[in-house]
Structures are given as structure tokens and as C-alpha cells.
Design a protein around this motif. Structure first.
Motif, PDB file in Angstrom:
ATOM      1  N   GLY A 221      -1.627 -13.907   8.920  1.00 37.58           N
ATOM      2  CA  GLY A 221      -1.191 -12.926   7.934  1.00 37.58           C
ATOM      3  C   GLY A 221      -2.030 -12.867   6.672  1.00 37.58           C
TER       4      GLY A 221
ATOM      5  N   ILE B 277      -3.429  -9.236   5.929  1.00 37.40           N
ATOM      6  CA  ILE B 277      -2.574  -8.055   6.104  1.00 37.40           C
ATOM      7  C   ILE B 277      -2.574  -7.151   4.880  1.00 37.40           C
ATOM      8  CG2 ILE B 277      -0.164  -7.316   6.322  1.00 37.40           C
ATOM      9  CD1 ILE B 277       0.248  -9.562   8.336  1.00 37.40           C
ATOM     10  N   ASN B 278      -2.452  -7.739   3.684  1.00 37.00           N
ATOM     11  CA  ASN B 278      -2.392  -6.922   2.468  1.00 37.00           C
ATOM     12  C   ASN B 278      -3.724  -6.277   2.112  1.00 37.00           C
ATOM     13  OD1 ASN B 278       0.368  -7.354   1.908  1.00 37.00           O
ATOM     14  ND2 ASN B 278      -0.092  -9.346   1.009  1.00 37.00           N
TER      15      ASN B 278
ATOM     16  N   ASP C 294      -5.374  -6.895   9.768  1.00 39.87           N
ATOM     17  CA  ASP C 294      -4.300  -7.698  10.366  1.00 39.87           C
ATOM     18  C   ASP C 294      -4.839  -8.758  11.321  1.00 39.87           C
ATOM     19  OD1 ASP C 294      -4.832  -6.403  12.795  1.00 39.87           O
ATOM     20  OD2 ASP C 294      -3.268  -4.903  12.483  1.00 39.87           O
ATOM     21  N   ASP C 295      -3.937  -9.601  11.799  1.00 40.26           N
ATOM     22  CA  ASP C 295      -4.325 -10.729  12.651  1.00 40.26           C
ATOM     23  C   ASP C 295      -5.039 -10.275  13.922  1.00 40.26           C
ATOM     24  OD1 ASP C 295      -3.164 -12.365  10.790  1.00 40.26           O
ATOM     25  OD2 ASP C 295      -1.362 -12.808  11.964  1.00 40.26           O
TER      26      ASP C 295
END
Length: 370
Positions: A37, A40-41, A45-46
């Protein structure tokens, strides 16, 4: 060698390396792990990391097993306890303000490279995280001010009447200040700029702003582009000149900081009281005490009708580009630490490696931090 990328805390949305940057290291035979994670911001994403063969891990595993760790912000005391002797950490740890933490890392036999301490030389420009992030902060500061300000920035002439342009005062013409000038001018504001370094006058004027001159500034030519401590006499003259400009300004953006010292208080309570209700101040020096009376870091307050936002981490509000630029800075620096076989090679004969190394072999080794 295992390189670990930690997720950032305290609402910082950035990540130390984006997937395509991690891929560059993987192609050099470096095993790259990332905390689940973490990106993500920053809109990575993973799944995207996994496609690049980056291994997803939990935070404790990264802390205890990585050979080289990337973390923008300092680790907590409990996290330092999980580190293994001999680990290398690269980040922005503000060692001049966190000397106790530096000693703790040294005692743990950690080698820390803090990129905010990298020498400001031509060769180091591609690794200068302070400049890349300050550029974003200056841009964001003006946009935030525009959203908080209850009037237009540009001049408008309409059938219903004329709207005068906003008057913007920018204190500090470093990287953040210069970007703030350019952004405010693009939005149509009239801009004045104050800086203790007369040498920046030409650059300020080239961007279409007026430079506020105050005689008697201390010579900053040997400070590597940073501001230096000024005499009390100069500070008094500067405050008198600033008071005049603050009183007529609609927007004030402050960026003045001195490495390793509390930010100078430039806007006093009496200056604030002279401003028009509805005026806005963005204080980018809030984390080191602020340039404005009453500033609170990571908070927005209202003083006598004037909105004051204290935020020294505005770059984190643009996580994609901030991460991209920061990651490129880090990647360029890692080229000095990682050999062709993907192993660690700490060459302390290199002035950039030595210049931002804070702790090594059980000691605090940087002369400004000892």
C-alpha cells in the motif's frame, strides 16, 4: 542486496520510488521490496509494483531484513529498535533538528544518508530533493491562497465595474519563492518580493515582480545558496520595510528558513493587525517555528480576519509529481552507492556521499551534527 521502500506516515501521500524507478534498480540485480500500500496515494498501487517484480512485504519485515531502506521521513524509536546493525537508510531526516535521533541511529550501527544535507554543487543538482519539492510547494502555496482568498487574482474590467488585481507579497526568493512568483504572475497578481540576498533581484525582476531592497544584508555568497543569520540592525530595517508591504498586501507567502535554526519571525502581530480582513498568509516555514506570528504547523487559523495556513509539506499534496521528482533524485543518488553488480559500495571519497552521510560505523560523522 535487498532495497526496501517504506510507506510514509503523517498524511504524506508520497512514495520514495515509483514502479518504473524501482524497475531501474531491479534491472541492476537489486531485489526491491515495498511495504504493501505504500504507493496507493501516489496512484501507484501494489499490482503495478508487482508487475515490475517488486516484492510486497509488511513494514516489520522491511525494517528488519532490508540492507538499504528508503524512508522520506524519520523512523520512530520503536522502529529503529527493529533495524539490524549495518543497514543503510536514505531519506530526509532533518538531522540538524533531530540530533538525539541521529545519536540513536549511530548507536544502532546504522549508516544514514539524509538528502537534505547534500552539498549544493552543480554535480548534486540532480539529487537535490529540497529544490525539487520546494518547487512544487511554491506552486501549491499560490493555488491554495487563491482558493482561500475571497476575491479574484487578476484584474477584470466588466460592465458591472472594475476589479483590481490581487497584491501578493512573497518573502524569500529561493526555489519555492521563485515558483510562487511565477505562479502568482500567471494568475494575474501584482507581486512584490523580499529577500535578504541582493543577488536574487535580477531573477525576481525577470519574472515580472518588484524587488524590495533593504540595505546592509550579510553576505550569503558562501552559504551555498541558503539564507544566513542577519544583524539586528538589518532585521529592524527589514521589518520596517516589510510592515509597509504587508499592510497593503492581500496575499503573503513566506518561505524564509535558515538551515539548523528556528525560522526567523518576519511578520509580527502588529503587521497582521494592519492587514485587510479576508487577506491570506501561507507560511511554508511553519515546521521550524514559522515566519508569521501565531503560525501553527499543519493548521489553518484566523487572526483578526486574516487566514494563516501553516504547512511546510505542501509537496505531499501533489503526490504523483512529487514522488516522481523525489524518486528521480533518490535514484540518481543511489547510483553513487550501488555498484554494477547490484551491491552496496559506500565510497566516502565521493564528496556527495560523504557530504550527506550523518551516521556511520557507530558514530555521528557529519561535522554540523556532532
Amino acid at each position: 542486496m535487498i532495497l526496501g521502500i517504506l510507506s510514509e506516515k503523517n498524511q504524506d501521500k508520497r512514495v520514495s520510488l515509483l514502479p518504473e524507478q524501482a524497475d531501474t534498480l531491479i534491472k541492476k540485480s537489486v531485489s526491491v521490496w515495498i511495504e504493501k500500500g505504500a504507493g496507493i496515494n501516489a496512484f501507484a498501487d501494489d499490482k503495478v509494483y508487482a508487475e515490475k517484480q517488486v516484492v510486497l512485504q509488511d513494514r516489520n519485515t522491511l525494517l528488519s531484513q532490508s540492507d538499504l531502506l528508503l524512508s522520506i521521513h524519520p523512523l520512530s524509536e520503536s522502529e529503529i529498535g527493529l533495524l539490524k546493525p549495518g543497514q543503510v537508510i536514505v531519506g530526509v531526516f532533518q538531522p540538524l533538528f533531530n540530533k538525539a535521533l541521529m545519536q540513536q541511529l549511530a548507536e544502532k550501527q546504522i549508516t544514514l544518508f539524509s538528502l537534505d544535507m547534500i552539498p549544493r554543487t552543480t554535480r548534486a543538482q540532480s539529487m537535490d530533493v529540497l529544490s525539487s519539492q520546494a518547487n512544487i510547494a511554491g506552486y501549491r502555496a499560490v493555488l491554495l491562497a487563491a482558493t482561500l482568498f475571497p476575491r479574484y487574482f487578476p484584474m477584470f474590467m466588466t460592465a458591472a465595474g472594475s476589479i483590481p488585481p490581487a497584491k501578493v507579497l512573497i518573502i524569500g526568493a529561493g526555489v519555492a519563492g521563485l515558483q510562487a512568483i511565477a505562479t502568482a504572475r500567471r494568475l494575474g497578481a501584482v507581486v512584490e518580493v523580499s529577500d535578504t540576498r541582493p543577488a536574487v533581484k535580477e531573477e525576481v525582476m525577470s519574472l515580472g515582480a518588484k524587488f524590495i531592497e533593504v540595505e546592509g544584508a550579510a553576505d550569503a555568497s558562501k552559504a551555498g545558496g541558503y539564507a544566513v543569520e542577519q544583524s539586528e540592525e538589518f532585521k529592524q530595517r527589514q521589518q520596517q520595510r516589510l510592515a509597509e508591504s504587508v499592510a497593503k498586501s492581500d496575499i503573503v507567502i513566506t518561505t524564509a528558513q535558515i538551515p539548523g535554526k528556528k525560522a526567523p519571525l518576519l511578520i509580527t502581530e502588529s503587521m497582521l493587525n494592519s492587514m485587510k480582513p479576508g487577506s491570506v498568509i501561507i507560511d511554508l516555514a511553519a515546521s521550524t517555528g514559522g515566519n508569521v506570528f501565531g503560525t501553527q504547523n499543519n493548521a489553518t487559523i484566523v487572526h483578526n480576519g486574516v487566514t494563516i495556513m501553516g504547512n511546510s509539506n505542501l509537496a505531499a499534496d501533489m503526490p504523483w509529481d512529487a514522488s516522481k521528482l523525489y524518486g528521480k533524485n533518490v535514484l540518481n543518488f543511489l547510483q553513487l552507492l550501488i555498484d554494477k553488480e547490484g551491491g552496496l559500495h559506500l565510497n566516502f571519497e565521493d564528496d556527495l556521499v560523504k557530504g550527506c552521510c550523518i551516521t556511520h560505523a557507530g558514530q555521528v560523522v557529519h561535522e554540523r551534527v556532532v
